[in-house]
Motif scaffolding. Structure first.
Motif, PDB file in Angstrom:
ATOM      1  N   LEU A 231     -14.403  22.824   1.025  1.00 29.20           N
ATOM      2  CA  LEU A 231     -14.541  23.434  -0.342  1.00 29.20           C
ATOM      3  C   LEU A 231     -13.367  23.058  -1.159  1.00 29.20           C
ATOM      4  CD1 LEU A 231     -16.246  25.877  -1.230  1.00 29.20           C
ATOM      5  CD2 LEU A 231     -14.676  27.292  -0.652  1.00 29.20           C
TER       6      LEU A 231
ATOM      7  N   THR B 265     -18.331  23.761   2.631  1.00 31.36           N
ATOM      8  CA  THR B 265     -19.491  24.064   1.789  1.00 31.36           C
ATOM      9  C   THR B 265     -20.717  24.293   2.614  1.00 31.36           C
ATOM     10  OG1 THR B 265     -19.879  21.813   1.396  1.00 31.36           O
ATOM     11  CG2 THR B 265     -18.469  22.659  -0.150  1.00 31.36           C
TER      12      THR B 265
ATOM     13  N   ALA C  24     -13.097  26.097  -6.143  1.00 37.41           N
ATOM     14  CA  ALA C  24     -13.972  26.890  -5.457  1.00 37.41           C
ATOM     15  C   ALA C  24     -13.394  27.888  -4.725  1.00 37.41           C
ATOM     16  CB  ALA C  24     -15.227  25.975  -4.793  1.00 37.41           C
ATOM     17  N   LEU C  25     -12.426  27.738  -3.887  1.00 35.22           N
ATOM     18  CA  LEU C  25     -11.745  28.610  -3.101  1.00 35.22           C
ATOM     19  C   LEU C  25     -11.146  29.481  -3.803  1.00 35.22           C
ATOM     20  CD1 LEU C  25     -11.222  29.457  -0.229  1.00 35.22           C
ATOM     21  CD2 LEU C  25      -9.049  28.330  -0.454  1.00 35.22           C
TER      22      LEU C  25
END
Length: 126
Positions: free
Chosen positions: A22, A16, A26-27
């Motif tokens: 991450l 991040t 989010a990925l």
């Protein structure tokens, strides 16, 4: 990318802005976003499933096809056991055919086995 030059082996691959790992969600969102953008430039991607798992699997298959040893792939993927990586070997018919071609007796005729009609009839009656 200059900051990555001094990274440690334990640093996250996808950090991040604060340097933390991450999250999977989010990925996934980033992959989806960039897959959507790639579809604009490459319409053949339309309708194809593109996810972190698919990218991971595709990379492993490419490494396997390039001749990279399964133990190295297992380490790269973070598998606890090389046996887990054997899934990729079983998934690739072309790889199996190349392996069989290397083990066939020299006098054997290359090619795929074609069962006779008698054998097929026997199997149909099982």
């Amino acid at each position: 990318m200059a900051g990555r030059a001094r990274s440690q082996p334990t640093d996250p691959v996808f950090p991040t802005s604060r340097g933390r790992q991450l999250s999977r969600d989010a990925l996934e969102r980033r992959v989806t976003k960039h897959a959507r953008a790639a579809t604009q430039a490459c319409p053949t991607l339309t309708g194809k499933k593109i996810s972190p798992h698919v990218l991971r699997h595709s990379t492993a298959m490419r490494l396997l096809n390039a001749g990279v040893d399964t133990t190295v792939i297992a380490l790269w993927l973070g598998h606890e056991s090389v046996a887990t990586t054997q899934i990729y070997v079983h998934a690739d018919l072309a790889l199996k055919e190349r392996a069989l071609a290397r083990t066939a007796p020299i006098e054997a005729t290359p090619g795929r086995y074609q069962p006779t009609d008698t054998i097929m009839a026997f199997l149909d009656n099982l």
